[in-house]
Design a protein around this motif. Sequence first.
Motif, short mmCIF file in Angstrom:
data_model
loop_
_atom_site.label_atom_id
_atom_site.label_comp_id
_atom_site.label_asym_id
_atom_site.label_seq_id
_atom_site.Cartn_x
_atom_site.Cartn_y
_atom_site.Cartn_z
N GLN A 186 0.83 -1.20 0.00
CA GLN A 186 0.00 0.00 0.00
C GLN A 186 0.87 1.25 0.00
O GLN A 186 0.54 2.24 -0.66
N ARG A 187 1.96 1.20 0.76
CA ARG A 187 2.88 2.35 0.77
C ARG A 187 3.49 2.56 -0.61
O ARG A 187 3.65 3.70 -1.07
N VAL A 188 3.83 1.47 -1.28
CA VAL A 188 4.44 1.59 -2.61
C VAL A 188 3.48 2.25 -3.58
O VAL A 188 3.86 3.16 -4.33
N ARG A 189 2.22 1.82 -3.59
CA ARG A 189 1.25 2.42 -4.51
C ARG A 189 1.04 3.89 -4.20
O ARG A 189 0.83 4.70 -5.10
N LEU A 190 1.11 4.24 -2.91
CA LEU A 190 0.99 5.64 -2.53
C LEU A 190 2.21 6.43 -2.99
O LEU A 190 2.08 7.52 -3.57
N PHE A 191 3.40 5.91 -2.75
CA PHE A 191 4.62 6.62 -3.12
C PHE A 191 4.71 6.84 -4.62
O PHE A 191 5.32 7.80 -5.09
N GLU A 192 4.12 5.93 -5.41
CA GLU A 192 4.13 6.09 -6.86
C GLU A 192 3.34 7.32 -7.31
O GLU A 192 3.56 7.83 -8.41
N GLU A 193 2.42 7.79 -6.47
CA GLU A 193 1.61 8.96 -6.78
C GLU A 193 2.25 10.27 -6.31
O GLU A 193 1.78 11.34 -6.67
N LEU A 194 3.29 10.16 -5.48
CA LEU A 194 3.89 11.35 -4.89
C LEU A 194 5.14 11.77 -5.66
O LEU A 194 5.79 10.93 -6.30
N PRO A 195 5.49 13.05 -5.61
CA PRO A 195 6.75 13.48 -6.21
C PRO A 195 7.93 12.74 -5.58
O PRO A 195 7.89 12.38 -4.40
N ALA A 196 8.98 12.51 -6.36
CA ALA A 196 10.14 11.75 -5.86
C ALA A 196 10.74 12.38 -4.61
O ALA A 196 11.17 11.67 -3.69
N LYS A 197 10.74 13.71 -4.57
CA LYS A 197 11.32 14.40 -3.42
C LYS A 197 10.53 14.10 -2.15
O LYS A 197 11.11 13.88 -1.08
N VAL A 198 9.20 14.09 -2.25
CA VAL A 198 8.35 13.80 -1.09
C VAL A 198 8.52 12.35 -0.67
O VAL A 198 8.63 12.03 0.53
N THR A 199 8.56 11.44 -1.64
CA THR A 199 8.74 10.01 -1.33
C THR A 199 10.05 9.78 -0.59
O THR A 199 10.09 9.05 0.42
N LYS A 200 11.12 10.38 -1.08
CA LYS A 200 12.42 10.21 -0.44
C LYS A 200 12.41 10.73 0.99
O LYS A 200 12.97 10.09 1.90
N ARG A 201 11.77 11.87 1.21
CA ARG A 201 11.71 12.45 2.56
C ARG A 201 10.95 11.55 3.52
O ARG A 201 11.37 11.31 4.65
N LEU A 202 9.81 11.02 3.05
CA LEU A 202 9.01 10.16 3.92
C LEU A 202 9.69 8.83 4.17
O LEU A 202 9.61 8.28 5.28
N LEU A 203 10.36 8.29 3.16
CA LEU A 203 11.05 7.01 3.32
C LEU A 203 12.12 7.08 4.40
O LEU A 203 12.28 6.16 5.20
N THR A 204 12.86 8.18 4.44
CA THR A 204 13.93 8.32 5.42
C THR A 204 13.40 8.38 6.84
O THR A 204 14.15 8.11 7.79
N GLN A 205 12.12 8.70 7.01
CA GLN A 205 11.55 8.83 8.36
C GLN A 205 10.82 7.56 8.82
O GLN A 205 10.39 7.49 9.97
N LEU A 206 10.67 6.57 7.93
CA LEU A 206 10.04 5.33 8.32
C LEU A 206 10.99 4.49 9.18
O LEU A 206 12.21 4.64 9.11
N ARG A 207 10.42 3.58 9.95
CA ARG A 207 11.24 2.65 10.71
C ARG A 207 12.06 1.80 9.75
O ARG A 207 11.62 1.53 8.62
N PRO A 208 13.23 1.33 10.15
CA PRO A 208 14.09 0.55 9.24
C PRO A 208 13.37 -0.65 8.62
O PRO A 208 13.52 -0.90 7.41
N THR A 209 12.59 -1.39 9.42
CA THR A 209 11.90 -2.55 8.87
C THR A 209 10.87 -2.14 7.82
O THR A 209 10.71 -2.81 6.80
N SER A 210 10.17 -1.05 8.07
CA SER A 210 9.18 -0.56 7.11
C SER A 210 9.86 -0.09 5.83
O SER A 210 9.37 -0.33 4.72
N ARG A 211 10.97 0.58 6.00
CA ARG A 211 11.70 1.10 4.84
C ARG A 211 12.27 -0.03 3.99
O ARG A 211 12.24 0.03 2.76
N GLU A 212 12.77 -1.07 4.64
CA GLU A 212 13.34 -2.20 3.90
C GLU A 212 12.28 -2.89 3.04
O GLU A 212 12.54 -3.28 1.89
N ALA A 213 11.07 -3.05 3.58
CA ALA A 213 10.00 -3.71 2.83
C ALA A 213 9.62 -2.88 1.61
O ALA A 213 9.41 -3.42 0.52
N VAL A 214 9.54 -1.57 1.77
CA VAL A 214 9.20 -0.69 0.64
C VAL A 214 10.31 -0.71 -0.40
O VAL A 214 10.05 -0.77 -1.61
#
Length: 458
Positions: A90-118
């Motif tokens: 679900q996160r991946v489908r959402l990130f595909e709709e967001l600008p790359a800059k916003v996706t990168k910013r949000l990814l860096t703030q996710l927990r490591p396990t959440s970020r690894e799955a994405v």
Amino acid sequence: MTQNTFKELLNQPKGLGAAKLTANQLSVPELVRSLLEIDLPQRVLAFRLLDKDKAIAVFEMLSPDGQADLIRQMSDPEILPILEALEPEQRVRLFEELPAKVTKRLLTQLRPTSREAVDLLLGYPEGSAGRRMSLRYLAVREGSKVSAVLASVRESQLGDDDLDLVFMIDQQGVYRGFVRTVRLIKANPELLIEQLADGRDIAISATSPEMQAARLLKDYDLPAIPVLDSEGRLVGDLTFDDVIDVIEEEASSAALAQAGVGGLLTRDQAWSEKLVRGPIRYAVQLRILCLIITLIGGMVVGGVIQNFEEILEAVVVVAIFIPVVMDMGGNVGTQSTTVFARGLAWSHIDIRHYGSYLFREFRIGAIMGAILGTVGGAIAYFWQGAPNGVPQLGLAVGLSLFAVITLAAVLGALLPWLLLRLGFDHGPAADPFITTIKDFTGLLLYFYLVSVLLGIET
């Protein structure tokens, strides 16, 4: 909660408490429908009033572009808890709709396990089975007894829909088949799982197109299809729910093609939803770009007609702008019917609230008519009006364009709806009706204004 109730409560300083109480009492589907009926700023305000669990449930039911609209209006601390609650796909489908800059910013703030799955899912090509697959599945080793597998099912934290199949793997994680949970329940507890396993050859590569997975689900009538990496190891699965959008898109394309409106699906569903439900400014900007080109083309045609000045004699100046008035109305009408057909196909237009959509088209048409009427009138004034001593021609052209564009926008939305209500196919029938009506009324108005403003007897 109705659209008016939302608006009334959210617009009242003392109504936010009542809005919060009412919203949190609604079911999630009712709340989603109500949120989609109001403008984005009010939608964000209403979403902020929801309890955390209710907000997560509502967010999960929104389309990816609907989720992206909310995220763009909310701060990171507000949205991160909701992102963490989503499944990786679900996160991946959402990130595909967001600008790359916003996706990168949000990814860096996710927990490591959440970020690894994405990161894992984003590593597969867009449109592939790996990009869309779910990481929620249960796999057991070869040699496990049925009793031990059933114990794993009972202890699993997965939902019921994720436990329809139990996958079997070897010691290296290579896929070896699956067993339906129902069959496990009925089997002898002392049997080994490989004695019950099926589907050793039923799987899909993570790099294969997602549509191929949808066809496999349909052909084998399975609740899920295992997804394998290049070495045959199990990395995820695809369920019917995961690919339902792909199946619906293919079915809708086929149905619309049979109805004669298949060409309307030249852009994706998200563009359609934003065009129908998004801000008025967005719709005007997108559509007016095409119409400005049409306006210029109409002026060029007028220049061609000017070459026949000796034949047309006294009426040449008036005749130059006939194709402009006619073509602009035709193109606006076509735009409106296209938007209506696609919006109806994707369920972005609710026939029960058709009046609000028709009024929206009227507003869009009036705005575009005012802009293009001003531009066209100014060109007519400086190009042919003032130089030929008939400055009133600019006003006649401008008013005619305003009227015919507004009328065509309304007709483009109204006539397909009327034809549907009468039981006719609006695809092939709407445009001819619109063309006939707007050409007649547009030219009649144009010649009437010319005769009045220029003092020409008719």
